[in-house]
Design a protein around this motif. Structure first.
Motif, mmCIF file in Angstrom:
data_model
loop_
_atom_site.group_PDB
_atom_site.id
_atom_site.type_symbol
_atom_site.label_atom_id
_atom_site.label_comp_id
_atom_site.label_asym_id
_atom_site.label_seq_id
_atom_site.Cartn_x
_atom_site.Cartn_y
_atom_site.Cartn_z
ATOM 1 N N VAL A 154 84.762 -31.613 139.430
ATOM 2 C CA VAL A 154 83.713 -31.672 138.422
ATOM 3 C C VAL A 154 84.225 -31.832 136.990
ATOM 4 O O VAL A 154 83.713 -32.670 136.237
ATOM 5 C CB VAL A 154 82.778 -30.441 138.539
ATOM 6 C CG1 VAL A 154 83.520 -29.137 138.300
ATOM 7 C CG2 VAL A 154 81.600 -30.575 137.600
ATOM 8 N N ASP A 204 85.719 -35.236 136.494
ATOM 9 C CA ASP A 204 84.617 -36.217 136.557
ATOM 10 C C ASP A 204 83.883 -36.282 135.227
ATOM 11 O O ASP A 204 83.662 -37.371 134.674
ATOM 12 C CB ASP A 204 83.654 -35.811 137.686
ATOM 13 C CG ASP A 204 82.393 -36.653 137.722
ATOM 14 O OD1 ASP A 204 82.466 -37.855 137.398
ATOM 15 O OD2 ASP A 204 81.326 -36.127 138.082
ATOM 16 N N PHE A 205 83.500 -35.138 134.682
ATOM 17 C CA PHE A 205 82.789 -35.107 133.405
ATOM 18 C C PHE A 205 83.633 -35.721 132.288
ATOM 19 O O PHE A 205 83.141 -36.512 131.474
ATOM 20 C CB PHE A 205 82.431 -33.663 133.031
ATOM 21 C CG PHE A 205 81.318 -33.059 133.840
ATOM 22 C CD1 PHE A 205 80.611 -33.798 134.776
ATOM 23 C CD2 PHE A 205 80.965 -31.728 133.666
ATOM 24 C CE1 PHE A 205 79.576 -33.234 135.519
ATOM 25 C CE2 PHE A 205 79.936 -31.150 134.401
ATOM 26 C CZ PHE A 205 79.240 -31.905 135.325
ATOM 27 N N CYS A 206 84.907 -35.353 132.241
ATOM 28 C CA CYS A 206 85.786 -35.864 131.172
ATOM 29 C C CYS A 206 85.982 -37.373 131.298
ATOM 30 O O CYS A 206 86.012 -38.090 130.280
ATOM 31 C CB CYS A 206 87.131 -35.144 131.214
ATOM 32 S SG CYS A 206 87.060 -33.418 130.671
ATOM 33 N N GLN A 255 83.839 -39.496 132.561
ATOM 34 C CA GLN A 255 82.596 -40.121 132.118
ATOM 35 C C GLN A 255 82.519 -40.177 130.591
ATOM 36 O O GLN A 255 82.130 -41.199 130.018
ATOM 37 C CB GLN A 255 81.390 -39.363 132.667
ATOM 38 C CG GLN A 255 81.144 -39.540 134.159
ATOM 39 C CD GLN A 255 79.780 -38.999 134.562
ATOM 40 O OE1 GLN A 255 78.753 -39.452 134.056
ATOM 41 N NE2 GLN A 255 79.771 -38.024 135.463
ATOM 42 N N MET A 312 75.433 -39.248 130.857
ATOM 43 C CA MET A 312 76.278 -38.572 131.836
ATOM 44 C C MET A 312 75.441 -38.162 133.026
ATOM 45 O O MET A 312 74.381 -37.570 132.876
ATOM 46 C CB MET A 312 76.939 -37.329 131.225
ATOM 47 C CG MET A 312 78.157 -37.636 130.395
ATOM 48 S SD MET A 312 79.066 -36.125 130.042
ATOM 49 C CE MET A 312 79.662 -35.688 131.670
ATOM 50 N N VAL A 371 75.181 -35.856 136.309
ATOM 51 C CA VAL A 371 75.756 -34.578 136.737
ATOM 52 C C VAL A 371 75.002 -34.031 137.947
ATOM 53 O O VAL A 371 73.905 -34.489 138.281
ATOM 54 C CB VAL A 371 75.711 -33.545 135.586
ATOM 55 C CG1 VAL A 371 76.447 -34.065 134.361
ATOM 56 C CG2 VAL A 371 74.258 -33.206 135.225
ATOM 57 N N LEU A 391 74.100 -27.793 137.462
ATOM 58 C CA LEU A 391 74.749 -27.227 136.280
ATOM 59 C C LEU A 391 74.659 -25.703 136.223
ATOM 60 O O LEU A 391 75.285 -25.079 135.362
ATOM 61 C CB LEU A 391 74.127 -27.813 135.005
ATOM 62 C CG LEU A 391 74.304 -29.313 134.788
ATOM 63 C CD1 LEU A 391 73.599 -29.738 133.505
ATOM 64 C CD2 LEU A 391 75.785 -29.693 134.726
ATOM 65 N N LEU A 441 80.284 -28.275 130.672
ATOM 66 C CA LEU A 441 79.772 -29.555 130.174
ATOM 67 C C LEU A 441 79.571 -29.503 128.661
ATOM 68 O O LEU A 441 79.923 -30.453 127.939
ATOM 69 C CB LEU A 441 78.457 -29.902 130.873
ATOM 70 C CG LEU A 441 77.769 -31.194 130.430
ATOM 71 C CD1 LEU A 441 78.661 -32.398 130.675
ATOM 72 C CD2 LEU A 441 76.434 -31.361 131.149
ATOM 73 N N VAL A 449 72.317 -36.344 129.070
ATOM 74 C CA VAL A 449 72.692 -35.817 130.386
ATOM 75 C C VAL A 449 71.533 -35.995 131.361
ATOM 76 O O VAL A 449 70.398 -35.620 131.054
ATOM 77 C CB VAL A 449 73.086 -34.325 130.296
ATOM 78 C CG1 VAL A 449 73.378 -33.763 131.678
ATOM 79 C CG2 VAL A 449 74.288 -34.151 129.378
#
Length: 267
Positions: free
Chosen positions: A137, A140-142, A144, A157, A159, A162, A205, A218
């Motif tokens: 996770v 993945d976030f970074c 994106q 983004m 997701v 959360l 996030l 998001v």
């Protein structure tokens, strides 16, 4: 040396060639999402593969220390009064990956007692850092965010859940814990390795987005929602601290920024 963890003879041959004092068993299918999509592979690698390592080691004429890496996911559905979670807590695995790691742990305890083997088990909670695959996770976030900043992706983004809370530790701290445990851990025992503090995925996030230089929207991606998700996982790390003196030192903000910079350099 490359080998197939499902081929016991290959492991035996390697061990006789190397004759290690310490074995840290990290070969695994370690993604919860992959486990949902391919349970057979996960069972083969995580249960049969680990058994092959223990069986191969049992053939040696001496007794190396073996560190088997499990997961905080093994605890599964943690009740509110069980936080932070201790090693002796009842296991209630909530996904296929967790079940395979719980099985590995039970087999390790049996091998340690029945064959007098120096097997030490770890339940490692989520660890993060630069170079991690984007199937996890934080990476993945970074990734994106880096793609959005570079103009390769629209400023949205996608997701999953959360609200889940997880215990994140910098991988460099985790490696130090493993090195200490394989030398100082007690055979037949299990040790938590984590930060001792759970963060909501939303909090992670927010930290990532705070480092971004662009405005980001998001949105929930239903494909990123797991069939079953455990609400909170948080480690009690007093046992490893007592046995080795270990505790994590790298703050999560530093790790997240380094992961983001890693992806900025690559996208």
């Amino acid at each position: 040396y490359n080998l197939n963890i499902l081929n016991r003879d290959e492991i035996v041959n390697l061990l006789y060639q190397i004759r290690p004092d310490y074995i840290i068993h990290l070969a695994a299918q370690s993604s919860v999402n992959v486990a949902w999509n391919n349970p057979g592979l996960t069972i083969d690698v995580n249960i049969k593969g680990s058994t092959n390592v223990m069986d191969a080691t049992r053939e040696l004429f001496y007794k190396p220390n073996i560190l088997l890496i499990g997961s905080g996911e093994e605890y599964g559905y943690i009740r509110e009064n069980e936080i932070p979670i201790k090693e002796e807590n009842h296991l209630r695995p909530g996904n296929i990956y967790a079940a395979t790691k719980a099985c590995q742990n039970m087999l390790a305890n049996i091998y340690a007692r029945a064959y007098d083997m120096n097997i030490i088990s770890v339940r490692a909670f989520n660890h993060i850092g630069p170079c991690q695959s984007p199937i996890f996770v934080v990476s993945d976030f970074c990734k994106q965010v880096a793609e959005i900043e570079s103009g390769k992706k629209e400023p949205i983004m996608y997701v999953g859940n959360l609200e889940a809370k997880r215990d994140f530790t910098d991988v460099r701290d985790v490696v130090k814990a493993y090195a200490l445990l394989v030398q100082k851990g007690k055979a037949g025992e299990t040790y938590n390795v984590g930060s001792g503090h759970a963060h909501a995925i939303r909090e992670i996030l927010d930290i990532i987005i705070s480092f971004s230089v662009v405005d980001i929207k998001v949105e929930i991606d239903l494909n990123k929602i797991r069939p079953v998700d455990v609400p909170i996982i948080e480690a009690d790390i007093s046992k490893i601290n007592k046995a080795t003196g270990w505790k994590p030192t790298i703050p999560i903000q530093q790790t997240v920024e380094e992961v983001l910079n890693y992806w900025r350099e690559r996208v």
